[in-house]
Design a protein around this motif. Structure first.
Motif, mmCIF file in Angstrom:
data_model
loop_
_atom_site.group_PDB
_atom_site.id
_atom_site.type_symbol
_atom_site.label_atom_id
_atom_site.label_comp_id
_atom_site.label_asym_id
_atom_site.label_seq_id
_atom_site.Cartn_x
_atom_site.Cartn_y
_atom_site.Cartn_z
ATOM 1 N N GLY A 1 0.906 -1.071 -0.060
ATOM 2 C CA GLY A 1 0.023 0.008 0.002
ATOM 3 C C GLY A 1 0.829 1.281 0.158
ATOM 4 N N LEU A 2 1.839 1.399 0.735
ATOM 5 C CA LEU A 2 2.745 2.571 0.875
ATOM 6 C C LEU A 2 3.523 2.637 -0.358
ATOM 7 C CD1 LEU A 2 4.298 1.765 4.356
ATOM 8 C CD2 LEU A 2 2.919 3.772 3.938
ATOM 9 N N LEU A 3 3.997 1.506 -1.265
ATOM 10 C CA LEU A 3 4.591 1.600 -2.249
ATOM 11 C C LEU A 3 3.881 2.108 -3.508
ATOM 12 C CD1 LEU A 3 7.405 1.000 -3.529
ATOM 13 C CD2 LEU A 3 6.617 -1.179 -4.295
ATOM 14 N N LEU A 4 2.587 1.422 -3.558
ATOM 15 C CA LEU A 4 1.666 1.854 -4.451
ATOM 16 C C LEU A 4 1.268 3.614 -4.223
ATOM 17 C CD1 LEU A 4 -0.473 -1.373 -4.726
ATOM 18 C CD2 LEU A 4 0.970 -0.477 -6.550
ATOM 19 N N VAL B 1 -5.677 2.422 -3.162
ATOM 20 C CA VAL B 1 -4.451 3.007 -3.678
ATOM 21 C C VAL B 1 -4.527 2.215 -5.192
ATOM 22 C CG1 VAL B 1 -3.109 2.911 -1.497
ATOM 23 C CG2 VAL B 1 -3.323 0.656 -2.994
ATOM 24 N N PRO B 2 -3.796 3.164 -5.965
ATOM 25 C CA PRO B 2 -3.778 2.805 -7.316
ATOM 26 C C PRO B 2 -2.893 1.363 -7.660
ATOM 27 C CG PRO B 2 -2.963 5.133 -7.276
ATOM 28 C CD PRO B 2 -2.911 4.332 -5.817
ATOM 29 N N THR B 3 -3.521 0.598 -8.448
ATOM 30 C CA THR B 3 -3.049 -0.570 -9.165
ATOM 31 C C THR B 3 -3.194 -0.629 -10.653
ATOM 32 O OG1 THR B 3 -5.055 -1.801 -8.627
ATOM 33 C CG2 THR B 3 -3.303 -1.956 -7.124
ATOM 34 N N THR B 4 -2.855 0.656 -11.162
ATOM 35 C CA THR B 4 -2.918 0.561 -12.638
ATOM 36 C C THR B 4 -1.770 0.421 -13.328
ATOM 37 O OG1 THR B 4 -2.357 3.163 -12.247
ATOM 38 C CG2 THR B 4 -4.501 2.661 -12.523
ATOM 39 N N ALA B 5 -1.824 0.240 -14.694
ATOM 40 C CA ALA B 5 -0.548 -0.096 -15.650
ATOM 41 C C ALA B 5 0.321 0.648 -15.269
ATOM 42 C CB ALA B 5 -1.049 -0.207 -17.006
ATOM 43 N N ALA B 6 1.841 0.214 -15.034
ATOM 44 C CA ALA B 6 3.036 1.030 -14.996
ATOM 45 C C ALA B 6 3.035 1.824 -13.798
ATOM 46 C CB ALA B 6 3.242 1.848 -16.116
ATOM 47 N N ARG B 7 2.185 1.715 -12.729
ATOM 48 C CA ARG B 7 2.175 2.450 -11.477
ATOM 49 C C ARG B 7 3.516 2.062 -10.869
ATOM 50 N NH1 ARG B 7 0.576 6.757 -8.763
ATOM 51 N NH2 ARG B 7 0.685 6.505 -6.704
ATOM 52 N N LEU B 8 4.095 1.160 -10.989
ATOM 53 C CA LEU B 8 5.547 0.851 -10.261
ATOM 54 C C LEU B 8 6.789 0.789 -11.377
ATOM 55 C CD1 LEU B 8 4.184 -1.802 -7.635
ATOM 56 C CD2 LEU B 8 4.575 0.769 -7.284
ATOM 57 N N THR C 1 0.793 -11.743 -10.490
ATOM 58 C CA THR C 1 0.737 -11.348 -11.881
ATOM 59 C C THR C 1 0.930 -9.681 -12.379
ATOM 60 O OG1 THR C 1 -0.900 -13.247 -12.155
ATOM 61 C CG2 THR C 1 -1.150 -11.377 -14.044
ATOM 62 N N TYR C 2 0.340 -9.226 -11.132
ATOM 63 C CA TYR C 2 0.708 -7.740 -11.228
ATOM 64 C C TYR C 2 2.077 -7.190 -11.037
ATOM 65 C CZ TYR C 2 -0.016 -2.520 -10.409
ATOM 66 O OH TYR C 2 0.154 -1.314 -10.356
ATOM 67 N N LEU C 3 2.577 -7.722 -10.136
ATOM 68 C CA LEU C 3 4.259 -7.559 -10.172
ATOM 69 C C LEU C 3 5.066 -7.829 -11.386
ATOM 70 C CD1 LEU C 3 4.546 -7.892 -6.250
ATOM 71 C CD2 LEU C 3 4.256 -5.916 -7.536
ATOM 72 N N LEU C 4 4.769 -8.856 -11.705
ATOM 73 C CA LEU C 4 5.721 -9.352 -12.840
ATOM 74 C C LEU C 4 5.179 -9.077 -14.045
ATOM 75 C CD1 LEU C 4 6.171 -12.983 -11.548
ATOM 76 C CD2 LEU C 4 7.881 -11.308 -11.827
ATOM 77 N N GLY C 5 4.126 -8.316 -14.375
ATOM 78 C CA GLY C 5 3.685 -7.824 -15.579
ATOM 79 C C GLY C 5 3.276 -6.464 -15.736
ATOM 80 N N GLU C 6 1.889 -6.059 -15.527
ATOM 81 C CA GLU C 6 1.344 -4.991 -15.620
ATOM 82 C C GLU C 6 1.940 -3.602 -14.841
ATOM 83 O OE1 GLU C 6 -3.322 -3.172 -15.826
ATOM 84 O OE2 GLU C 6 -2.840 -4.728 -14.762
#
Length: 208
Positions: free
Chosen positions: A112-115, A137-144, A170-175
């Motif tokens: 949450g803090l990171l996003l 908290v945002p979990t959008t594409a390219a957020r990280l 899936t999210y951390l390894l992709g989007e």
């Protein structure tokens, strides 16, 4: 302002106030002294701060109220993240690298803090837990995009819903666009012994 008291913090490693800081975030129902034991297996030249979560939970503490396992209530997560940032910005001003290492509920809080503010952190380790999806908290594409992330999961973890573990993976390894190092270990809901040296090797690379 939150109604929480200033955090209880246990420290280890370097006492240099300019040393890179690794913040250790314990699991739900645990406390700062338990997660601090991890520091003894990590690089000694780094500074470690294990923070006690602000919400009483059984015999320990929690980072947020939830609406189900791994599913924080958005208003609670916002309140505790703001409380945490108030503490962090006092001990780690701009220029001092900060990496988050969270286990289980602490992993969701670290996520949450990171996003919420990806540029604030040198990276984050999400250990045997989920990101806080659908929690404000945002979990959008390219957020990280480009943010270093270490994720470890247990193949036999039944404490965290598998759907959330898979979605995190899936999210951390992709989007997300994060620069992710990922591992799955043949364990349940606990830190695999083999994951600790991998984390110890990852940290200095992020905090050089």
């Amino acid at each position: 302002m939150s109604g929480f008291a200033p955090p209880v913090v246990a420290t280890a490693g370097s006492a240099d106030p300019a040393a890179p800081l690794v913040v250790l975030l314990h699991g739900r129902g645990s406390h700062e002294q338990e997660i601090l034991t991890l520091a003894g297996h990590l690089p000694a030249h780094l500074s470690y701060a294990a923070v006690r979560a602000p919400i009483a939970e059984g015999t320990g503490f929690a980072w947020f109220a939830n609406r189900g396992i791994g599913r924080p209530r958005a208003e609670s997560l916002r309140e505790t993240m703001d409380w945490f940032r108030g503490w962090l910005d006092g001990v780690a001003p701009p220029g001092r690298p900060v990496t988050l290492v969270g286990f289980s509920g602490g992993a969701a809080f670290a996520g949450g803090l990171l996003l919420d503010d990806p540029k604030r952190y040198a990276g984050a380790a999400i250990l045997y837990g989920t990101l806080p999806f659908d929690a404000g908290v945002p979990t959008t594409a390219a957020r990280l995009a480009g943010v270093p992330v270490f994720v470890a999961q247990g193949e036999h973890d039944t404490a965290i819903p598998r759907e959330l573990l898979d979605r995190t993976w899936t999210y951390l390894l992709g989007e997300s666009g994060a620069s992710t190092v990922a591992r799955r270990d043949p364990v349940g809901h606990g830190i695999a012994s083999a994951a600790v040296p991998a984390l110890a090797a990852w940290l200095p690379e992020r905090l050089a």
